[in-house]
Design a protein around this motif. Structure first.
Motif, PDB file in Angstrom:
ATOM      1  N   ASN A  45      32.965  54.501  23.419  1.00 22.75           N
ATOM      2  CA  ASN A  45      31.824  53.590  23.484  1.00 22.75           C
ATOM      3  C   ASN A  45      31.315  53.530  24.926  1.00 22.75           C
ATOM      4  N   THR A  46      30.154  54.110  25.162  1.00 26.34           N
ATOM      5  CA  THR A  46      29.609  54.202  26.523  1.00 26.34           C
ATOM      6  C   THR A  46      29.323  52.830  27.107  1.00 26.34           C
ATOM      7  N   GLU A  47      28.789  51.930  26.318  1.00 22.77           N
ATOM      8  CA  GLU A  47      28.487  50.590  26.834  1.00 22.77           C
ATOM      9  C   GLU A  47      29.758  49.865  27.272  1.00 22.77           C
ATOM     10  N   LYS A  48      30.836  50.016  26.503  1.00 20.41           N
ATOM     11  CA  LYS A  48      32.104  49.404  26.882  1.00 20.41           C
ATOM     12  C   LYS A  48      32.655  50.054  28.151  1.00 20.41           C
ATOM     13  N   LEU A  49      32.566  51.367  28.231  1.00 21.11           N
ATOM     14  CA  LEU A  49      33.004  52.082  29.431  1.00 21.11           C
ATOM     15  C   LEU A  49      32.284  51.550  30.662  1.00 21.11           C
ATOM     16  N   ILE A  50      30.978  51.392  30.567  1.00 23.05           N
ATOM     17  CA  ILE A  50      30.179  50.917  31.692  1.00 23.05           C
ATOM     18  C   ILE A  50      30.510  49.464  32.009  1.00 23.05           C
ATOM     19  N   THR A  51      30.551  48.617  30.992  1.00 25.25           N
ATOM     20  CA  THR A  51      30.845  47.194  31.206  1.00 25.25           C
ATOM     21  C   THR A  51      32.216  47.007  31.838  1.00 25.25           C
ATOM     22  N   ASP A  52      33.220  47.711  31.330  1.00 23.20           N
ATOM     23  CA  ASP A  52      34.562  47.621  31.908  1.00 23.20           C
ATOM     24  C   ASP A  52      34.572  48.099  33.358  1.00 23.20           C
ATOM     25  N   SER A  53      33.852  49.175  33.634  1.00 22.58           N
ATOM     26  CA  SER A  53      33.810  49.733  34.991  1.00 22.58           C
ATOM     27  C   SER A  53      33.095  48.800  35.959  1.00 22.58           C
ATOM     28  N   ILE A  54      32.046  48.148  35.501  1.00 17.48           N
ATOM     29  CA  ILE A  54      31.362  47.156  36.337  1.00 17.48           C
ATOM     30  C   ILE A  54      32.317  46.008  36.642  1.00 17.48           C
ATOM     31  N   GLY A  55      33.099  45.580  35.648  1.00 18.81           N
ATOM     32  CA  GLY A  55      34.089  44.523  35.863  1.00 18.81           C
ATOM     33  C   GLY A  55      35.127  44.915  36.896  1.00 18.81           C
ATOM     34  N   VAL A  56      35.640  46.139  36.821  1.00 17.00           N
ATOM     35  CA  VAL A  56      36.627  46.617  37.790  1.00 17.00           C
ATOM     36  C   VAL A  56      36.016  46.653  39.186  1.00 17.00           C
ATOM     37  N   ALA A  57      34.797  47.153  39.296  1.00 15.54           N
ATOM     38  CA  ALA A  57      34.137  47.225  40.607  1.00 15.54           C
ATOM     39  C   ALA A  57      33.913  45.832  41.176  1.00 15.54           C
ATOM     40  N   THR A  58      33.495  44.906  40.332  1.00 10.70           N
ATOM     41  CA  THR A  58      33.257  43.533  40.774  1.00 10.70           C
ATOM     42  C   THR A  58      34.556  42.868  41.209  1.00 10.70           C
ATOM     43  N   GLU A  59      35.618  43.061  40.438  1.00 14.31           N
ATOM     44  CA  GLU A  59      36.923  42.479  40.787  1.00 14.31           C
ATOM     45  C   GLU A  59      37.464  43.023  42.103  1.00 14.31           C
ATOM     46  N   GLY A  60      37.053  44.218  42.447  1.00 15.64           N
ATOM     47  CA  GLY A  60      37.508  44.825  43.692  1.00 15.64           C
ATOM     48  C   GLY A  60      36.803  44.301  44.928  1.00 15.64           C
ATOM     49  N   MET A  61      35.790  43.494  44.741  1.00 10.31           N
ATOM     50  CA  MET A  61      35.051  42.929  45.873  1.00 10.31           C
ATOM     51  C   MET A  61      35.702  41.615  46.283  1.00 10.31           C
ATOM     52  N   LYS A  62      36.207  41.562  47.487  1.00  6.45           N
ATOM     53  CA  LYS A  62      36.926  40.385  47.984  1.00  6.45           C
ATOM     54  C   LYS A  62      36.472  40.059  49.410  1.00  6.45           C
ATOM     55  N   LEU A  63      36.491  38.797  49.725  1.00  5.35           N
ATOM     56  CA  LEU A  63      36.326  38.348  51.101  1.00  5.35           C
ATOM     57  C   LEU A  63      37.711  38.353  51.718  1.00  5.35           C
ATOM     58  N   ILE A  64      37.890  39.120  52.763  1.00  7.64           N
ATOM     59  CA  ILE A  64      39.180  39.187  53.444  1.00  7.64           C
ATOM     60  C   ILE A  64      39.025  38.476  54.791  1.00  7.64           C
ATOM     61  N   ASP A  65      39.761  37.406  54.943  1.00  5.36           N
ATOM     62  CA  ASP A  65      39.806  36.685  56.215  1.00  5.36           C
ATOM     63  C   ASP A  65      41.207  36.106  56.376  1.00  5.36           C
ATOM     64  N   LYS A  66      41.393  35.244  57.341  1.00  2.61           N
ATOM     65  CA  LYS A  66      42.745  34.698  57.611  1.00  2.61           C
ATOM     66  C   LYS A  66      43.316  33.958  56.406  1.00  2.61           C
ATOM     67  N   ASN A  67      42.462  33.370  55.568  1.00  4.38           N
ATOM     68  CA  ASN A  67      42.917  32.636  54.384  1.00  4.38           C
ATOM     69  C   ASN A  67      43.433  33.547  53.276  1.00  4.38           C
ATOM     70  N   PHE A  68      43.020  34.791  53.287  1.00  6.74           N
ATOM     71  CA  PHE A  68      43.434  35.742  52.261  1.00  6.74           C
ATOM     72  C   PHE A  68      44.954  35.924  52.247  1.00  6.74           C
ATOM     73  N   LEU A  69      45.565  35.898  53.415  1.00  7.07           N
ATOM     74  CA  LEU A  69      47.009  36.090  53.528  1.00  7.07           C
ATOM     75  C   LEU A  69      47.792  34.949  52.918  1.00  7.07           C
ATOM     76  N   HIS A  70      47.177  33.797  52.764  1.00  5.42           N
ATOM     77  CA  HIS A  70      47.883  32.610  52.279  1.00  5.42           C
ATOM     78  C   HIS A  70      47.642  32.336  50.791  1.00  5.42           C
ATOM     79  N   GLN A  71      46.923  33.248  50.117  1.00 11.30           N
ATOM     80  CA  GLN A  71      46.680  33.068  48.686  1.00 11.30           C
ATOM     81  C   GLN A  71      47.918  33.500  47.916  1.00 11.30           C
ATOM     82  N   SER A  72      48.148  32.843  46.806  1.00 12.58           N
ATOM     83  CA  SER A  72      49.308  33.228  45.987  1.00 12.58           C
ATOM     84  C   SER A  72      48.916  34.177  44.892  1.00 12.58           C
TER      85      SER A  72
END
Length: 138
Positions: A111-138
């Motif tokens: 299913n191409t739409e599922k492939l794309i939707t899942d891939s967009i989710g993975v790409a979005t989840e990979g976007m993070k703000l990394i700062d000094k507070n990131f080290l203290h997250q559980s």
């Protein structure tokens, strides 16, 4: 489902993203990239896109287009393909995680739409703000 992928961006972003992906995954026969450079015509880009889509029809069930920016010339060229290729899928917001995921699961997901939707989710989840507070997250 046998898919091809065409990456279209401003400048060499897409070409270099494909090269980076191939460093991780090896050469990919089903991926091509085009860039629109200063002084080049949008009509010339459109012609190249149509040539690739037409060539892909012989070897692939479909071609998925990935572009850098919704509303830019590469996406507008992609949108113009819908007049001839009604079932084509266009993904905006090209990133390396998006491209890697979509290629990694392309053969496993019919299913191409599922492939794309899942891939967009993975790409979005990979976007993070990394700062000094990131080290203290559980």
């Amino acid at each position: 489902m046998k898919r091809a992928f065409l990456v279209i961006t401003h400048g060499d972003m897409g070409i270099e993203t494909v090269k980076s992906m191939e460093l991780l995954m090896g050469p990919q026969e089903n991926v091509k990239a085009l860039g629109l450079h200063p002084g080049e015509s949008v009509d010339d880009l459109r012609t190249k896109v149509y040539d690739i889509l037409q060539a892909n029809e012989a070897d692939y069930d479909e071609t998925v287009l990935l572009v850098d920016l919704l509303g830019g010339s590469p996406s507008n060229v992609s949108l113009s393909t819908l007049a001839k290729y009604h079932d084509i899928k266009i993904v905006t917001g090209l990133s390396l995680p998006l491209l890697v995921n979509i290629l990694n699961f392309s053969e496993a997901e019919d299913n191409t739409e599922k492939l794309i939707t899942d891939s967009i989710g993975v790409a979005t989840e990979g976007m993070k703000l990394i700062d000094k507070n990131f080290l203290h997250q559980s």
